[in-house]
Write an enzyme that holds these catalytic residues in place. Sequence first.
Site, short mmCIF file in Angstrom:
data_model
loop_
_atom_site.label_atom_id
_atom_site.label_comp_id
_atom_site.label_asym_id
_atom_site.label_seq_id
_atom_site.Cartn_x
_atom_site.Cartn_y
_atom_site.Cartn_z
N GLY A 1 29.30 -33.95 -32.17
CA GLY A 1 30.59 -33.77 -32.79
C GLY A 1 31.07 -35.46 -33.10
N ARG B 1 23.58 -31.57 -35.18
CA ARG B 1 22.97 -31.07 -33.92
C ARG B 1 21.50 -30.65 -33.96
NH1 ARG B 1 28.04 -30.81 -31.26
NH2 ARG B 1 29.57 -30.37 -32.57
N ARG C 1 39.03 -27.54 -24.88
CA ARG C 1 38.66 -26.39 -24.38
C ARG C 1 38.59 -26.57 -22.75
NH1 ARG C 1 35.23 -25.83 -28.70
NH2 ARG C 1 35.93 -24.20 -29.84
N GLY D 1 57.46 -35.14 -26.67
CA GLY D 1 58.72 -34.35 -26.03
C GLY D 1 58.72 -32.89 -26.10
N ALA D 2 57.36 -32.29 -25.62
CA ALA D 2 57.40 -31.01 -25.70
C ALA D 2 57.96 -30.31 -24.36
CB ALA D 2 55.93 -30.54 -25.49
#
Length: 328
Positions: free
Chosen positions: A15, A76, A176, A190-191
């Site tokens: 990736g 890949r 994941r 600030g979640a």
Amino acid sequence: MQNPIKKLAVLTSGGDSPGMNAAVRAVVRTCAFMEIECMAIYRGYEGMIEGDFVPFNARSVNNIINKGGTILKSARCEEFRTPEGRQKAYDQLKAAGIDCFVVIGGDGSFRGASIFYKEFGIPVIGIPGTIDNDIFGTQFTLGFDTALNTVVEAIDKIRDTASSHSRLFFVEVMGRDVGHIALNAGVAAGAEETLIPEQNLGLERLLDSLKRSKKSGKSSSIVVVAEGDKTGKNVFELKEYVEKNLPIYDVRVSVLGHIQRGGSPTAFDRVLASRMGVKAVESLLEGKANLMVGIVANEMVLTPIDDAVKGHTKIDRELIRVSDIMTI
Ligand code: ADP
């Protein structure tokens, strides 16, 4: 004694992540500085098997430090997983006179590199390029800081809408198996809550926290959700769950997706890439092999590739505590 290394190759694999180009540039320029030849391998291990090599000099990497993705392309490659494929790759490297290589990629790329090293003894050094920050042996992987900043910028924009309409947003971010992006972005943006794979806060706690938010007079809320969070529900199911149990909330979902992987690398990632590139080439010239370059306490360090692949990074418990305190 004369240095036995005359020609070094560099490839990007798996990736892509922001900062890969800056690392390629650093490897190529260090080779030029040390007066050894440098070959670029295009398309990862696929290009290695096919002999897709191009000689690079210091000028071949002009104006790429600021570019996302990888100019060498990535791929890949199933064939590299087979002994026959790796034999072909070895034959190509030998035919081109390549003595050693630097692979910039994630744990899959490192697994391949390590098997290849054990089979053929071609010295390899890995540079960890992945936005997930999940590689053992380094506090920061290349691309993590850029991805984190992209996420924070996106959440800041989402917050504008959330607060204008008194809405609750679930924002899904990459991760994941690990919640480094989610946790850091949650604190930085600030979640109200951050759901990560490393801990299951439970749906009850989420509802309690949202109720508390409403009571305390907050007009909008952001919940950051890592792809692999452990509530057992994806973001869309979470939206339904909250709407059913807390009808006062008008809920929206935003999945950030691939915007997190692209973009111009931050200054931090560019500096990290430059340092890692220099360290990788210097290590090969010192006769080291099958190691990964990392950064720990702002020092460049080397870790056996096998440990980097097998080990896991741990979520920062102190940061979880900070996150909890900030959501009061
Ligand atoms: P990443 O490096 O980002 O983790 P992948 O897991 O896709 O990405 O790995 C990149 C490439 O590394 C694969 O396409 C394959 O060519 C090679 N690779 C991965 N695992 C192995 C393995 N166990 N043996 C040989 N090659 C491997």
